[in-house]
Design an enzyme around this catalytic site. Structure first.
Site, PDB file in Angstrom:
ATOM      1  N   LYS A  79       0.836  -1.216   0.000  1.00 14.97           N
ATOM      2  CA  LYS A  79       0.000   0.000   0.000  1.00 14.97           C
ATOM      3  C   LYS A  79       0.868   1.261   0.000  1.00 14.97           C
ATOM      4  O   LYS A  79       0.634   2.195  -0.749  1.00 14.97           O
ATOM      5  CB  LYS A  79      -0.950   0.012   1.219  1.00 14.97           C
ATOM      6  CG  LYS A  79      -1.864  -1.200   1.287  1.00 14.97           C
ATOM      7  CD  LYS A  79      -2.787  -1.163   2.477  1.00 14.97           C
ATOM      8  CE  LYS A  79      -2.072  -1.273   3.824  1.00 14.97           C
ATOM      9  NZ  LYS A  79      -1.383  -2.558   4.047  1.00 14.97           N
ATOM     10  N   ARG A 137      -9.957   1.134   8.407  1.00 12.44           N
ATOM     11  CA  ARG A 137      -9.404  -0.132   8.851  1.00 12.44           C
ATOM     12  C   ARG A 137     -10.480  -1.032   9.446  1.00 12.44           C
ATOM     13  O   ARG A 137     -10.218  -2.143   9.824  1.00 12.44           O
ATOM     14  CB  ARG A 137      -8.434   0.238   9.945  1.00 12.44           C
ATOM     15  CG  ARG A 137      -7.162  -0.466  10.183  1.00 12.44           C
ATOM     16  CD  ARG A 137      -6.176  -0.482   9.194  1.00 12.44           C
ATOM     17  NE  ARG A 137      -4.963  -1.074   9.630  1.00 12.44           N
ATOM     18  CZ  ARG A 137      -3.777  -0.599   9.303  1.00 12.44           C
ATOM     19  NH1 ARG A 137      -3.672   0.482   8.601  1.00 12.44           N
ATOM     20  NH2 ARG A 137      -2.711  -1.250   9.660  1.00 12.44           N
ATOM     21  N   ARG A 186      11.750  -5.975   5.176  1.00 13.71           N
ATOM     22  CA  ARG A 186      11.578  -4.523   5.002  1.00 13.71           C
ATOM     23  C   ARG A 186      12.515  -3.753   5.935  1.00 13.71           C
ATOM     24  O   ARG A 186      12.672  -4.092   7.097  1.00 13.71           O
ATOM     25  CB  ARG A 186      10.129  -4.123   5.303  1.00 13.71           C
ATOM     26  CG  ARG A 186       9.962  -2.598   5.306  1.00 13.71           C
ATOM     27  CD  ARG A 186       8.528  -2.151   5.228  1.00 13.71           C
ATOM     28  NE  ARG A 186       7.736  -2.573   6.376  1.00 13.71           N
ATOM     29  CZ  ARG A 186       6.433  -2.351   6.473  1.00 13.71           C
ATOM     30  NH1 ARG A 186       5.781  -1.753   5.491  1.00 13.71           N
ATOM     31  NH2 ARG A 186       5.779  -2.760   7.536  1.00 13.71           N
ATOM     32  N   ARG A 246      11.130  -1.782  11.382  1.00 11.70           N
ATOM     33  CA  ARG A 246       9.989  -1.298  12.170  1.00 11.70           C
ATOM     34  C   ARG A 246       9.734  -2.239  13.329  1.00 11.70           C
ATOM     35  O   ARG A 246       9.811  -3.453  13.168  1.00 11.70           O
ATOM     36  CB  ARG A 246       8.748  -1.222  11.267  1.00 11.70           C
ATOM     37  CG  ARG A 246       8.378   0.184  10.889  1.00 11.70           C
ATOM     38  CD  ARG A 246       7.336   0.238   9.819  1.00 11.70           C
ATOM     39  NE  ARG A 246       6.056  -0.390  10.178  1.00 11.70           N
ATOM     40  CZ  ARG A 246       4.965  -0.327   9.410  1.00 11.70           C
ATOM     41  NH1 ARG A 246       5.002   0.330   8.265  1.00 11.70           N
ATOM     42  NH2 ARG A 246       3.855  -0.922   9.779  1.00 11.70           N
ATOM     43  N   ARG A 256      -0.882  -8.672  13.477  1.00 13.14           N
ATOM     44  CA  ARG A 256      -1.444  -7.673  12.543  1.00 13.14           C
ATOM     45  C   ARG A 256      -2.278  -8.353  11.465  1.00 13.14           C
ATOM     46  O   ARG A 256      -3.330  -7.847  11.069  1.00 13.14           O
ATOM     47  CB  ARG A 256      -0.301  -6.852  11.901  1.00 13.14           C
ATOM     48  CG  ARG A 256       0.306  -5.847  12.873  1.00 13.14           C
ATOM     49  CD  ARG A 256       1.668  -5.375  12.414  1.00 13.14           C
ATOM     50  NE  ARG A 256       1.663  -4.710  11.138  1.00 13.14           N
ATOM     51  CZ  ARG A 256       2.744  -4.569  10.354  1.00 13.14           C
ATOM     52  NH1 ARG A 256       3.910  -5.059  10.748  1.00 13.14           N
ATOM     53  NH2 ARG A 256       2.654  -3.941   9.212  1.00 13.14           N
TER      54      ARG A 256
HETATM   55  P1  AP5 Z   1       4.865  -1.629   1.886  1.00 11.85           P
HETATM   56  O1  AP5 Z   1       4.544  -0.835   0.666  1.00 11.85           O
HETATM   57  O2  AP5 Z   1       5.636  -0.972   2.972  1.00 11.85           O
HETATM   58  O3  AP5 Z   1       3.536  -2.368   2.423  1.00 11.85           O
HETATM   59  P2  AP5 Z   1       2.264  -1.797   3.183  1.00 11.85           P
HETATM   60  O4  AP5 Z   1       1.070  -2.489   2.619  1.00 11.85           O
HETATM   61  O5  AP5 Z   1       2.271  -0.305   3.178  1.00 11.85           O
HETATM   62  O6  AP5 Z   1       2.574  -2.382   4.634  1.00 11.85           O
HETATM   63  P3  AP5 Z   1       2.426  -1.765   6.092  1.00 11.85           P
HETATM   64  O7  AP5 Z   1       3.091  -2.762   6.995  1.00 11.85           O
HETATM   65  O8  AP5 Z   1       2.939  -0.368   6.160  1.00 11.85           O
HETATM   66  O9  AP5 Z   1       0.894  -1.781   6.268  1.00 11.85           O
HETATM   67  P4  AP5 Z   1       0.101  -1.849   7.553  1.00 11.85           P
HETATM   68  O10 AP5 Z   1      -1.253  -1.603   7.014  1.00 11.85           O
HETATM   69  O11 AP5 Z   1       0.250  -3.053   8.375  1.00 11.85           O
HETATM   70  O12 AP5 Z   1       0.774  -0.707   8.465  1.00 11.85           O
HETATM   71  P5  AP5 Z   1       0.378   0.780   8.829  1.00 11.85           P
HETATM   72  O13 AP5 Z   1       1.614   1.573   8.801  1.00 11.85           O
HETATM   73  O14 AP5 Z   1      -0.807   1.249   8.041  1.00 11.85           O
HETATM   74  O15 AP5 Z   1       5.667  -2.934   1.392  1.00 11.85           O
HETATM   75  C1  AP5 Z   1       6.129  -3.893   2.346  1.00 11.85           C
HETATM   76  C2  AP5 Z   1       7.517  -4.412   1.912  1.00 11.85           C
HETATM   77  O16 AP5 Z   1       7.388  -5.097   0.659  1.00 11.85           O
HETATM   78  C3  AP5 Z   1       8.559  -3.296   1.650  1.00 11.85           C
HETATM   79  O17 AP5 Z   1       9.820  -3.774   2.037  1.00 11.85           O
HETATM   80  C4  AP5 Z   1       8.505  -3.082   0.125  1.00 11.85           C
HETATM   81  O18 AP5 Z   1       9.735  -2.620  -0.370  1.00 11.85           O
HETATM   82  C5  AP5 Z   1       8.175  -4.475  -0.370  1.00 11.85           C
HETATM   83  N1  AP5 Z   1       7.366  -4.504  -1.574  1.00 11.85           N
HETATM   84  C6  AP5 Z   1       6.346  -3.677  -1.925  1.00 11.85           C
HETATM   85  N2  AP5 Z   1       5.820  -4.036  -3.113  1.00 11.85           N
HETATM   86  C7  AP5 Z   1       6.517  -5.135  -3.518  1.00 11.85           C
HETATM   87  C8  AP5 Z   1       6.438  -5.975  -4.669  1.00 11.85           C
HETATM   88  N3  AP5 Z   1       5.543  -5.758  -5.654  1.00 11.85           N
HETATM   89  N4  AP5 Z   1       7.292  -7.024  -4.747  1.00 11.85           N
HETATM   90  C9  AP5 Z   1       8.201  -7.258  -3.763  1.00 11.85           C
HETATM   91  N5  AP5 Z   1       8.344  -6.477  -2.664  1.00 11.85           N
HETATM   92  C10 AP5 Z   1       7.495  -5.443  -2.543  1.00 11.85           C
HETATM   93  O19 AP5 Z   1      -0.150   0.620  10.337  1.00 11.85           O
HETATM   94  C11 AP5 Z   1       0.708   0.326  11.400  1.00 11.85           C
HETATM   95  C12 AP5 Z   1      -0.070   0.351  12.722  1.00 11.85           C
HETATM   96  O20 AP5 Z   1      -0.625   1.678  12.941  1.00 11.85           O
HETATM   97  C13 AP5 Z   1      -1.297  -0.577  12.794  1.00 11.85           C
HETATM   98  O21 AP5 Z   1      -0.931  -1.898  13.170  1.00 11.85           O
HETATM   99  C14 AP5 Z   1      -2.162   0.134  13.853  1.00 11.85           C
HETATM  100  O22 AP5 Z   1      -1.696  -0.120  15.159  1.00 11.85           O
HETATM  101  C15 AP5 Z   1      -1.925   1.619  13.541  1.00 11.85           C
HETATM  102  N6  AP5 Z   1      -2.912   2.155  12.588  1.00 11.85           N
HETATM  103  C16 AP5 Z   1      -2.660   2.634  11.341  1.00 11.85           C
HETATM  104  N7  AP5 Z   1      -3.797   3.027  10.740  1.00 11.85           N
HETATM  105  C17 AP5 Z   1      -4.803   2.790  11.623  1.00 11.85           C
HETATM  106  C18 AP5 Z   1      -6.217   2.958  11.570  1.00 11.85           C
HETATM  107  N8  AP5 Z   1      -6.833   3.450  10.473  1.00 11.85           N
HETATM  108  N9  AP5 Z   1      -6.933   2.591  12.655  1.00 11.85           N
HETATM  109  C19 AP5 Z   1      -6.343   2.113  13.771  1.00 11.85           C
HETATM  110  N10 AP5 Z   1      -5.019   1.901  13.880  1.00 11.85           N
HETATM  111  C20 AP5 Z   1      -4.247   2.241  12.811  1.00 11.85           C
END
Ligand code: AP5
Length: 207
Positions: free
Chosen positions: A13, A88, A122, A155, A166
């Site tokens: 994402k 979410r 990552r 992270r 997660r």
């Molecule tokens: P990346 O692009 O970083 O993936 P992502 O989907 O953004 O993963 P996240 O872990 O950031 O998502 P998340 O939803 O768990 O975390 P968030 O920060 O929102 O790619 C991942 C890896 O793969 C990278 O190394 C990249 O280089 C690689 N990659 C990408 N594309 C690729 C491809 N095509 N092929 C190979 N490799 C590839 O949330 C974190 C925490 O915040 C949550 O757990 C929660 O506690 C809190 N939080 C956030 N939003 C909310 C909300 N709305 N409500 C409540 N709590 C929330």
């Protein structure tokens, strides 16, 4: 138009959101990045969010909905934005719908085993936010950010046991909103496997 990015943790994402933001010229709003920044700076918001984030659970809806509503009202988002990590759960999806803005949801579909591999490899830059992958997109100098030269970190919530939690939370709380947007005819589903460029062209084609 508000573009919502959906998908398992590690589905890509953030990676695709950055590319879309450049292509469409609208900002990417990542609730995860906003919360991590608050935790790092130990602000009152960060203090409230820290524990839930460390456990891989969701931060309270009131906090997150407040953050997003404020962002959406700002001048920056007057031509739309890309929401990464919000909504979410159904409560957040309904709160967003109440704002009455045109929405489109992009669901990046990647199998669970693949996201576990991606997240364990990552690395991120704590200074400029650049994201790397030790297997598929490593930095030029080991452990150092290409953009700003800062040492890269893993992270806290990318430890395997937290990643598993997660994924559990995602399946229970976030997956139902894929169906929610599908029923409203605003969902685009894209295969998230393959190179970053391949996935991006699929998104552009589907849009
Ligand atoms: P990346 O692009 O970083 O993936 P992502 O989907 O953004 O993963 P996240 O872990 O950031 O998502 P998340 O939803 O768990 O975390 P968030 O920060 O929102 O790619 C991942 C890896 O793969 C990278 O190394 C990249 O280089 C690689 N990659 C990408 N594309 C690729 C491809 N095509 N092929 C190979 N490799 C590839 O949330 C974190 C925490 O915040 C949550 O757990 C929660 O506690 C809190 N939080 C956030 N939003 C909310 C909300 N709305 N409500 C409540 N709590 C929330």
């Amino acid at each position: 138009m508000i573009y919502i990015l959906l998908g398992l943790p590690g589905a890509g994402k953030g990676t695709q959101g950055e590319l879309l933001s450049k292509k469409l010229g609208i900002p990417r709003i990542s609730t995860g990045d906003i919360l991590r920044d608050a935790v790092r700076r130990e602000t009152p918001l960060g203090k409230k969010a820290r524990e839930a984030m460390e456990r891989g659970e969701l931060v309270s809806d009131e906090i997150v909905i407040g953050i997003v509503e404020e962002k959406l009202k700002s001048e920056d988002c007057s031509h739309g934005c890309i929401l990464d990590g919000f909504p979410r759960n159904l409560k957040q999806a309904r709160a967003l719908e109440e704002l009455g803005l045109p929405l489109r949801a992009i669901y990046i579909k990647v199998p669970e085993e693949e996201v576990i591999k991606r997240l364990s490899a990552r690395r991120v830059c704590p200074n400029c936010g650049a994201v790397y992958n030790l297997i598929t997109s490593p930095p030029k100098r080991e452990g150092i950010c290409d953009r700003c030269g800062t040492p890269l970190i893993q992270r806290e919530d990318d430890r395997e046991e937290v990643v598993r939690e997660r994924i559990k939370v995602y399946k229970k709380q976030t997956e139902p909103i894929v169906d929610y947007y599908c029923r409203r005819n605003v969902l685009i589903e894209v295969n998230g496997q393959g190179s970053v460029e391949e996935v991006f062209s699929r998104i552009m084609e589907a849009m």
